[in-house]
Design a protein around this motif. Structure first.
Motif, PDB file in Angstrom:
ATOM      1  N   UNK A  49       0.854  -1.191   0.000  1.00  0.00           N
ATOM      2  CA  UNK A  49       0.000   0.000   0.000  1.00  0.00           C
ATOM      3  C   UNK A  49       0.887   1.238   0.000  1.00  0.00           C
ATOM      4  N   UNK A  50       0.659   2.116  -0.979  1.00  0.00           N
ATOM      5  CA  UNK A  50       1.413   3.362  -1.049  1.00  0.00           C
ATOM      6  C   UNK A  50       0.720   4.490  -0.301  1.00  0.00           C
ATOM      7  N   UNK A  51      -0.602   4.582  -0.421  1.00  0.00           N
ATOM      8  CA  UNK A  51      -1.327   5.705   0.165  1.00  0.00           C
ATOM      9  C   UNK A  51      -2.762   5.298   0.478  1.00  0.00           C
ATOM     10  N   UNK A  52      -3.290   5.804   1.608  1.00  0.00           N
ATOM     11  CA  UNK A  52      -4.679   5.574   1.988  1.00  0.00           C
ATOM     12  C   UNK A  52      -5.328   6.931   2.202  1.00  0.00           C
ATOM     13  N   UNK A  53      -6.393   7.217   1.441  1.00  0.00           N
ATOM     14  CA  UNK A  53      -7.110   8.481   1.550  1.00  0.00           C
ATOM     15  C   UNK A  53      -8.548   8.222   1.973  1.00  0.00           C
ATOM     16  N   UNK A  61     -22.887   5.021   9.526  1.00  0.00           N
ATOM     17  CA  UNK A  61     -23.241   4.246   8.339  1.00  0.00           C
ATOM     18  C   UNK A  61     -22.034   3.589   7.693  1.00  0.00           C
ATOM     19  N   UNK A  62     -21.081   4.389   7.215  1.00  0.00           N
ATOM     20  CA  UNK A  62     -19.927   3.827   6.523  1.00  0.00           C
ATOM     21  C   UNK A  62     -18.825   4.875   6.346  1.00  0.00           C
ATOM     22  N   UNK A  63     -17.659   4.400   5.945  1.00  0.00           N
ATOM     23  CA  UNK A  63     -16.543   5.260   5.577  1.00  0.00           C
ATOM     24  C   UNK A  63     -15.949   4.687   4.304  1.00  0.00           C
ATOM     25  N   UNK A  64     -15.666   5.560   3.335  1.00  0.00           N
ATOM     26  CA  UNK A  64     -15.095   5.110   2.068  1.00  0.00           C
ATOM     27  C   UNK A  64     -13.644   5.582   2.003  1.00  0.00           C
ATOM     28  N   UNK A  65     -12.752   4.645   1.678  1.00  0.00           N
ATOM     29  CA  UNK A  65     -11.328   4.930   1.538  1.00  0.00           C
ATOM     30  C   UNK A  65     -10.876   4.613   0.119  1.00  0.00           C
TER      31      UNK A  65
END
Length: 93
Positions: A49-53, A61-65
């Motif tokens: 993994x290089x980057x997580x945004x 409810x939810x979180x989107x990465x």
């Protein structure tokens, strides 16, 4: 001897109660971001993994990465309880 059994019983029941309290808090008020990132890293442990945004966040409810790996860019949705769902792009017609 009964004091040891009583202490052991109290410790086990207390640990279970604390675990359920933390789990319930996460479900009601949303998870912490560092816990979510650890879950993502565990889920993608075979890839670099290089980057997580963080793209979108709705606490209950939810979180989107968006995850950038060496090969491609992926989006995942994390629901309460740390359930990871891969999002696939919609196909254009």
């Amino acid at each position: 001897m009964s004091f040891i059994y009583s202490l052991l019983y109290t410790t086990i029941i207390g640990a279970i109660f604390v675990y359920l309290l933390i789990f319930t808090y996460d479900l009601l008020y949303g998870e912490k971001q560092d816990k979510q990132i650890k879950k993502i890293q565990k889920y993608f442990r075979n890839e670099t993994i290089n980057k997580i945004d963080q793209i979108e966040h709705e606490p209950k409810k939810h979180t989107i990465y968006q995850i950038q790996t060496e090969k491609e860019t992926k989006r995942v949705k994390i629901k309460p309880g740390y359930k990871v769902i891969k999002l696939v792009p919609k196909q254009k017609k």
